[in-house]
Design a protein around this motif. Structure first.
Motif, PDB file in Angstrom:
ATOM      1  N   VAL A   1       0.833  -1.208   0.000  1.00 63.40           N
ATOM      2  CA  VAL A   1       0.000   0.000   0.000  1.00 63.40           C
ATOM      3  C   VAL A   1       0.867   1.257   0.000  1.00 63.40           C
ATOM      4  CG1 VAL A   1      -2.019  -1.084   1.080  1.00 63.40           C
ATOM      5  CG2 VAL A   1      -0.210  -0.095   2.520  1.00 63.40           C
ATOM      6  N   ASP A   2       2.150   1.104  -0.326  1.00 57.88           N
ATOM      7  CA  ASP A   2       3.058   2.247  -0.285  1.00 57.88           C
ATOM      8  C   ASP A   2       2.732   3.294  -1.342  1.00 57.88           C
ATOM      9  OD1 ASP A   2       3.823   0.216  -2.075  1.00 57.88           O
ATOM     10  OD2 ASP A   2       5.839   1.056  -2.250  1.00 57.88           O
ATOM     11  N   GLN A   3       1.982   2.898  -2.377  1.00 61.33           N
ATOM     12  CA  GLN A   3       1.556   3.849  -3.402  1.00 61.33           C
ATOM     13  C   GLN A   3       0.163   4.406  -3.130  1.00 61.33           C
ATOM     14  OE1 GLN A   3       3.767   4.799  -5.845  1.00 61.33           O
ATOM     15  NE2 GLN A   3       5.134   3.525  -4.603  1.00 61.33           N
ATOM     16  N   GLY A   4      -0.411   4.051  -1.991  1.00 57.36           N
ATOM     17  CA  GLY A   4      -1.736   4.532  -1.629  1.00 57.36           C
ATOM     18  C   GLY A   4      -2.807   3.479  -1.853  1.00 57.36           C
ATOM     19  N   TYR A   5      -3.915   3.645  -1.157  1.00 55.81           N
ATOM     20  CA  TYR A   5      -4.988   2.653  -1.248  1.00 55.81           C
ATOM     21  C   TYR A   5      -5.640   2.642  -2.622  1.00 55.81           C
ATOM     22  CZ  TYR A   5      -9.384   0.206  -0.359  1.00 55.81           C
ATOM     23  OH  TYR A   5     -10.437  -0.666  -0.422  1.00 55.81           O
ATOM     24  N   ALA A   6      -5.811   3.802  -3.234  1.00 55.94           N
ATOM     25  CA  ALA A   6      -6.451   3.856  -4.551  1.00 55.94           C
ATOM     26  C   ALA A   6      -5.655   3.043  -5.564  1.00 55.94           C
ATOM     27  CB  ALA A   6      -6.596   5.305  -5.008  1.00 55.94           C
ATOM     28  N   ALA A   7      -4.329   3.129  -5.485  1.00 58.13           N
ATOM     29  CA  ALA A   7      -3.481   2.362  -6.406  1.00 58.13           C
ATOM     30  C   ALA A   7      -3.634   0.868  -6.158  1.00 58.13           C
ATOM     31  CB  ALA A   7      -2.021   2.782  -6.242  1.00 58.13           C
ATOM     32  N   TYR A   8      -3.678   0.463  -4.878  1.00 61.34           N
ATOM     33  CA  TYR A   8      -3.863  -0.953  -4.577  1.00 61.34           C
ATOM     34  C   TYR A   8      -5.215  -1.452  -5.060  1.00 61.34           C
ATOM     35  CZ  TYR A   8      -5.317  -5.072  -2.030  1.00 61.34           C
ATOM     36  OH  TYR A   8      -5.839  -6.309  -1.731  1.00 61.34           O
ATOM     37  N   LEU A   9      -6.283  -0.680  -4.781  1.00 56.86           N
ATOM     38  CA  LEU A   9      -7.617  -1.107  -5.190  1.00 56.86           C
ATOM     39  C   LEU A   9      -7.702  -1.202  -6.708  1.00 56.86           C
ATOM     40  CD1 LEU A   9     -10.401  -1.891  -4.158  1.00 56.86           C
ATOM     41  CD2 LEU A   9     -11.055   0.522  -4.264  1.00 56.86           C
ATOM     42  N   GLY A  10      -7.029  -0.293  -7.410  1.00 64.49           N
ATOM     43  CA  GLY A  10      -7.005  -0.365  -8.861  1.00 64.49           C
ATOM     44  C   GLY A  10      -6.336  -1.640  -9.348  1.00 64.49           C
ATOM     45  N   GLN A  11      -5.234  -2.027  -8.704  1.00 61.67           N
ATOM     46  CA  GLN A  11      -4.557  -3.275  -9.065  1.00 61.67           C
ATOM     47  C   GLN A  11      -5.447  -4.473  -8.786  1.00 61.67           C
ATOM     48  OE1 GLN A  11      -0.653  -3.639  -7.254  1.00 61.67           O
ATOM     49  NE2 GLN A  11      -0.239  -1.458  -7.524  1.00 61.67           N
ATOM     50  N   LEU A  12      -6.139  -4.431  -7.644  1.00 58.44           N
ATOM     51  CA  LEU A  12      -7.011  -5.544  -7.270  1.00 58.44           C
ATOM     52  C   LEU A  12      -8.145  -5.696  -8.284  1.00 58.44           C
ATOM     53  CD1 LEU A  12      -7.655  -7.685  -5.082  1.00 58.44           C
ATOM     54  CD2 LEU A  12      -9.098  -5.970  -3.974  1.00 58.44           C
ATOM     55  N   ARG A  13      -8.722  -4.586  -8.678  1.00 54.97           N
ATOM     56  CA  ARG A  13      -9.813  -4.642  -9.666  1.00 54.97           C
ATOM     57  C   ARG A  13      -9.320  -5.151 -11.008  1.00 54.97           C
ATOM     58  NH1 ARG A  13     -12.536   1.027  -7.664  1.00 54.97           N
ATOM     59  NH2 ARG A  13     -14.386   0.112  -6.654  1.00 54.97           N
ATOM     60  N   SER A  14      -8.089  -4.824 -11.350  1.00 56.42           N
ATOM     61  CA  SER A  14      -7.529  -5.285 -12.616  1.00 56.42           C
ATOM     62  C   SER A  14      -7.173  -6.766 -12.565  1.00 56.42           C
ATOM     63  CB  SER A  14      -6.282  -4.466 -12.960  1.00 56.42           C
ATOM     64  OG  SER A  14      -5.658  -4.948 -14.121  1.00 56.42           O
ATOM     65  N   ARG A  15      -6.605  -7.206 -11.432  1.00 56.14           N
ATOM     66  CA  ARG A  15      -6.128  -8.585 -11.303  1.00 56.14           C
ATOM     67  C   ARG A  15      -7.260  -9.557 -10.964  1.00 56.14           C
ATOM     68  NH1 ARG A  15      -3.182  -7.635  -7.445  1.00 56.14           N
ATOM     69  NH2 ARG A  15      -4.396  -8.592  -5.764  1.00 56.14           N
ATOM     70  N   SER A  16      -8.159  -9.138 -10.084  1.00 56.03           N
ATOM     71  CA  SER A  16      -9.251 -10.013  -9.630  1.00 56.03           C
ATOM     72  C   SER A  16     -10.557  -9.233  -9.656  1.00 56.03           C
ATOM     73  CB  SER A  16      -8.968 -10.538  -8.221  1.00 56.03           C
ATOM     74  OG  SER A  16      -7.723 -11.171  -8.130  1.00 56.03           O
ATOM     75  N   PRO A  17     -11.058  -8.900 -10.848  1.00 54.45           N
ATOM     76  CA  PRO A  17     -12.228  -8.017 -10.943  1.00 54.45           C
ATOM     77  C   PRO A  17     -13.469  -8.579 -10.255  1.00 54.45           C
ATOM     78  CG  PRO A  17     -11.700  -9.026 -13.063  1.00 54.45           C
ATOM     79  CD  PRO A  17     -10.555  -9.316 -12.164  1.00 54.45           C
ATOM     80  N   LYS A  18     -13.710  -9.876 -10.408  1.00 60.57           N
ATOM     81  CA  LYS A  18     -14.902 -10.461  -9.796  1.00 60.57           C
ATOM     82  C   LYS A  18     -14.805 -10.424  -8.281  1.00 60.57           C
ATOM     83  CE  LYS A  18     -17.761 -14.625  -9.643  1.00 60.57           C
ATOM     84  NZ  LYS A  18     -17.934 -16.016 -10.128  1.00 60.57           N
ATOM     85  N   PHE A  19     -13.640 -10.756  -7.746  1.00 58.41           N
ATOM     86  CA  PHE A  19     -13.440 -10.750  -6.304  1.00 58.41           C
ATOM     87  C   PHE A  19     -13.649  -9.356  -5.733  1.00 58.41           C
ATOM     88  CE2 PHE A  19     -10.528  -9.856  -2.781  1.00 58.41           C
ATOM     89  CZ  PHE A  19     -10.930 -10.802  -1.853  1.00 58.41           C
ATOM     90  N   ALA A  20     -13.032  -8.347  -6.362  1.00 63.59           N
ATOM     91  CA  ALA A  20     -13.159  -6.970  -5.874  1.00 63.59           C
ATOM     92  C   ALA A  20     -14.605  -6.494  -5.944  1.00 63.59           C
ATOM     93  CB  ALA A  20     -12.254  -6.048  -6.687  1.00 63.59           C
ATOM     94  N   ARG A  21     -15.243  -6.766  -7.067  1.00 64.71           N
ATOM     95  CA  ARG A  21     -16.624  -6.319  -7.261  1.00 64.71           C
ATOM     96  C   ARG A  21     -17.556  -6.975  -6.243  1.00 64.71           C
ATOM     97  NH1 ARG A  21     -16.682  -7.476 -12.079  1.00 64.71           N
ATOM     98  NH2 ARG A  21     -17.708  -9.524 -12.017  1.00 64.71           N
ATOM     99  N   THR A  22     -17.410  -8.278  -6.041  1.00 68.24           N
ATOM    100  CA  THR A  22     -18.279  -9.012  -5.128  1.00 68.24           C
ATOM    101  C   THR A  22     -18.075  -8.572  -3.677  1.00 68.24           C
ATOM    102  OG1 THR A  22     -18.260 -10.942  -6.593  1.00 68.24           O
ATOM    103  CG2 THR A  22     -18.921 -11.304  -4.310  1.00 68.24           C
ATOM    104  N   THR A  23     -16.823  -8.389  -3.277  1.00 68.19           N
ATOM    105  CA  THR A  23     -16.531  -7.993  -1.899  1.00 68.19           C
ATOM    106  C   THR A  23     -17.104  -6.614  -1.583  1.00 68.19           C
ATOM    107  OG1 THR A  23     -14.487  -9.310  -1.905  1.00 68.19           O
ATOM    108  CG2 THR A  23     -14.694  -7.590  -0.222  1.00 68.19           C
ATOM    109  N   LEU A  24     -16.911  -5.679  -2.486  1.00 69.86           N
ATOM    110  CA  LEU A  24     -17.427  -4.327  -2.262  1.00 69.86           C
ATOM    111  C   LEU A  24     -18.952  -4.305  -2.290  1.00 69.86           C
ATOM    112  CD1 LEU A  24     -14.838  -2.370  -4.421  1.00 69.86           C
ATOM    113  CD2 LEU A  24     -14.978  -2.434  -1.921  1.00 69.86           C
ATOM    114  N   ALA A  25     -19.542  -5.119  -3.168  1.00 65.89           N
ATOM    115  CA  ALA A  25     -21.005  -5.184  -3.244  1.00 65.89           C
ATOM    116  C   ALA A  25     -21.593  -5.775  -1.966  1.00 65.89           C
ATOM    117  CB  ALA A  25     -21.423  -6.009  -4.457  1.00 65.89           C
TER     118      ALA A  25
END
Length: 355
Positions: free
Chosen positions: A120-144
């Protein structure tokens, strides 16, 4: 030494399990804790925390509960592992989470394991962006699911540094229940571990803190985590959640909030700890490596200890690394845990899968 480690080429030493505060807290709970100090020209150049039995069997500090072990030292310091053991009156030193960069101890490494981290050294937004790119279904489902938790249960609120001791007791009760229903040994049934956690919860220095993070919904706690924080690392340790809200995956939502909180504090990463879990694979950005094994001297106590411990570790690691063995073993443990829970308190816990 530890505070400067990340700047001097040894970032692995920045883990809070290697902090003096952790060793001192453990020393108040376990009598066999020792700290060896190595000096050159009268100045300390290295610190080696360990636990020692009367027979000279040495263990890494907090073996079984510590996720980072080794010798804390100045940059460039070299040592002979067996000479160090002799000076400490140890026949053997056993470790299960040896950090990288401890070359003199690597002679005793039996096996190395991945330890996933969330950068998270680049900030949370950068991490969340990577997560959405790498595991889009996981990120979408968890946030939903978190949004649905707010709609169905009540306003979702997160406290990154909860200081209410009652919240810690709630977490420990959840974790004990999780251990029991999955057939695992309840760590909090050991009084010294419970005392250690309480000690660390009340330990706060500029470079170290026991950190309790809690996710609330509708004013009640639904997930919580207790870990340790240094200036640059949040070491994840005891996560748990209320199984009544399992369908909302509150544990996953909590980890995302923890990542956001750690980034806001300027931490570099969250160390999720050794162990293969689906949620860790989904959340991680990369892996560190930790190792287990023994460093021994030519001593009968060392031979006896290794002969007794090696088969147990080998069997456990074989089961953990082979799905055809781990899956039925895991199902058996959960079945035994379920039967035990029904016998003890059939009305208290659900049988939902762990996250």
């Amino acid at each position: 030494m530890q505070e400067q480690a990340h700047l001097l080429g040894s970032p692995e030493l920045a883990n809070p399990f290697l902090s003096p505060e952790f060793t001192l807290a453990l020393g108040r709970c376990r009598r066999e804790v020792r700290i060896a100090v190595v000096r050159e020209e009268g100045e300390p150049v290295a610190f080696f925390p360990f636990q020692r039995t009367r027979l000279g069997v040495g263990r890494a500090i907090g073996l079984g509960v510590s996720d980072s072990q080794g010798l804390v030292h100045r940059p460039g310091f070299q040592w002979d592992a067996r000479e160090l053991l002799q000076a400490c009156r140890l026949a053997v030193w056993e470790f299960d989470h040896l950090v990288e960069g401890q070359k003199p101890f690597e002679v005793g490494v039996v096996r190395t394991f991945p330890s996933p981290v969330i950068d998270v050294d680049q900030g949370y937004a950068a991490y969340l962006g990577q997560l959405r790119s790498r595991s889009p279904k996981f990120a979408r489902t968890t946030l939903a699911k978190e949004r649905k938790l707010g709609r169905d249960v009540g306003e979702v609120r997160y406290i990154h540094d909860e200081r209410n001791p009652e919240a810690l007791r709630t977490l420990m009760a959840w974790k004990s229940a999780q251990y029991r229903r999955t057939g695992r040994s309840d760590r909090f049934a050991h009084p010294w571990i419970a005392r250690l956690v309480h000690q660390l919860f009340h330990t706060r220095t500029p470079s170290f803190a026991g950190l309790l993070s809690v996710l609330y919904a509708g004013g009640r706690p639904v997930a919580a985590h207790f870990g340790l924080r240094s200036e640059h690392v949040l070491a994840c340790w005891f996560p748990a959640y209320d199984t009544a809200y399992a369908k909302f995956s509150p544990g996953l939502a909590l980890h995302l909030r923890m990542a956001e909180g750690a980034a806001a504090e300027g931490l570099a990463y969250l160390d999720l700890g050794r162990g293969e879990k689906e949620y860790k694979d989904s959340l991680k950005t990369r892996d560190l490596s930790v190792s287990e094994g023994w460093v021994t001297r030519r001593h009968p106590v060392a031979f006896g200890h290794r002969a007794r411990r090696a088969p147990v570790r080998a069997l456990r690691n074989t089961v953990l690394s082979r799905p055809e063995l781990f899956d039925p073993a895991d199902r058996l443990l959960k079945h035994m845990g379920k039967a035990r829970q029904i016998k003890i308190a059939p009305h208290r816990f659900s049988n939902s899968d762990e996250q």
